[in-house]
Design an enzyme around this catalytic site. Sequence first.
Site, mmCIF file in Angstrom:
data_model
loop_
_atom_site.group_PDB
_atom_site.id
_atom_site.type_symbol
_atom_site.label_atom_id
_atom_site.label_comp_id
_atom_site.label_asym_id
_atom_site.label_seq_id
_atom_site.Cartn_x
_atom_site.Cartn_y
_atom_site.Cartn_z
ATOM 1 N N GLY A 142 0.733 -1.303 0.016
ATOM 2 C CA GLY A 142 -0.086 0.169 -0.038
ATOM 3 C C GLY A 142 0.687 1.294 -0.024
ATOM 4 C CB THR A 143 3.792 2.352 1.699
ATOM 5 O OG1 THR A 143 3.440 2.174 3.177
ATOM 6 C CG2 THR A 143 4.772 3.469 1.885
ATOM 7 C CG ASN B 133 -5.222 3.961 8.965
ATOM 8 O OD1 ASN B 133 -5.810 5.128 8.265
ATOM 9 N ND2 ASN B 133 -4.200 4.044 9.637
ATOM 10 C CD GLN C 261 -6.747 -1.217 7.294
ATOM 11 O OE1 GLN C 261 -7.644 -1.898 7.672
ATOM 12 N NE2 GLN C 261 -5.654 -1.169 7.754
ATOM 13 C CB CYS D 162 2.326 3.465 10.260
ATOM 14 S SG CYS D 162 1.593 2.218 9.001
#
Length: 382
Positions: free
Chosen positions: A69-70, A149, A178, A325
Amino acid sequence: MIYFDNSATTKVAPQVLETYSKVSKQIWGNPSSLHALGEKAFGLLEQARSQIAELMGVEQDEIFFTSGGTEGDNWVVKGTAIEKRMHGKHIITSSVEHPAVLNSMAQLEKLGFEVTYLPVDENGRVSAADLEGAIRSDTILVSIMAVNNEIGAIQPIDEIAAVLRAYPKIHFHIDAVQGIGKGIQQMIMNERVDFVTFSGHKFHAPRGIGFMFKRRGRKLAPLMSGGGQEKNLRSGTENLPAIAAMAKSLRLLLEEEEKKVQKQFEIKKFIYDYVTKFPKVTMFSQMTADFAPHILCFTIDGVRGETIVHAFEEHEIYISTTSACSSKKHVVSGTLNAMNIPDKIATSAIRISLDEHNSLAEAREFVGVFEQLYHQFEKINS
């Protein structure tokens, strides 16, 4: 052990691990090689791409593989900025996005781009009207997450898409990390959405693999330059074992999806109904259709979130503060801050996040421990 931290990461499914191992042992050729082993690897790569495309209801050439995802969020945000910089330097996003989006925006601001951060209401949702009011002639991208999230709020993607139909040149990106397998795929894959990013480790695939939907005809500059893989848009030798494993994991996830979503909703409701009876509990997630079925965020007022997390850990129950995170950085939840929740309350926030493998029996054990800890904290703070 009870694992209620699935929004941080999920356990790799046994069948998925088998696929990963089998491909690693039997199909180790480079998909770019011309020999038979390379051709066999390339065939499996495209088979996985085809399977994912079919499951998502899109075309095979609209699926691109990433590391998660990042990377996907960075690619869409920065790739759009690079590709469309001659047409404008204005981007719209929300104030509650994942750091992968927010930090990408901050980086672009240093390079001369302008970013509008939409505010959210008391439920952490943006307004389509606010978005429409923020659009300018030089707007090139709108990036809005599907599911928050931290508290599980579902953003009004369909309403935003309706606004953006009048602005066909603006890229519309959804961070759906998510949202996959949570009963909202039709919304996520709205025909006006141009880019959608996903992360495999959120649905029982290995870490370090993900995929992106890029609508056919939309242009995006590459961030990874090299050998020209992924149609010259994302170079680097493909992680074939993880890609094949992710395709299998996605298929397993979407089997009987409605039944799995209902189960998570029932567990969430059981915990919600129980903990909201306590006077020092402040609840941020709701049981409405505007919230995902798997995330529950609340506080025990006056007790720091990390203290609560470690107290549950002593009972082998694993939850988290808001975002995994950011949890070790001891920062206040960005979402709760954007919702104007006072810091003294926001620092107490914890998050429960479920998946299809959790059970009501686990929820019953959780609330029993919750009540015990609640009264312990009450004595300490009295």
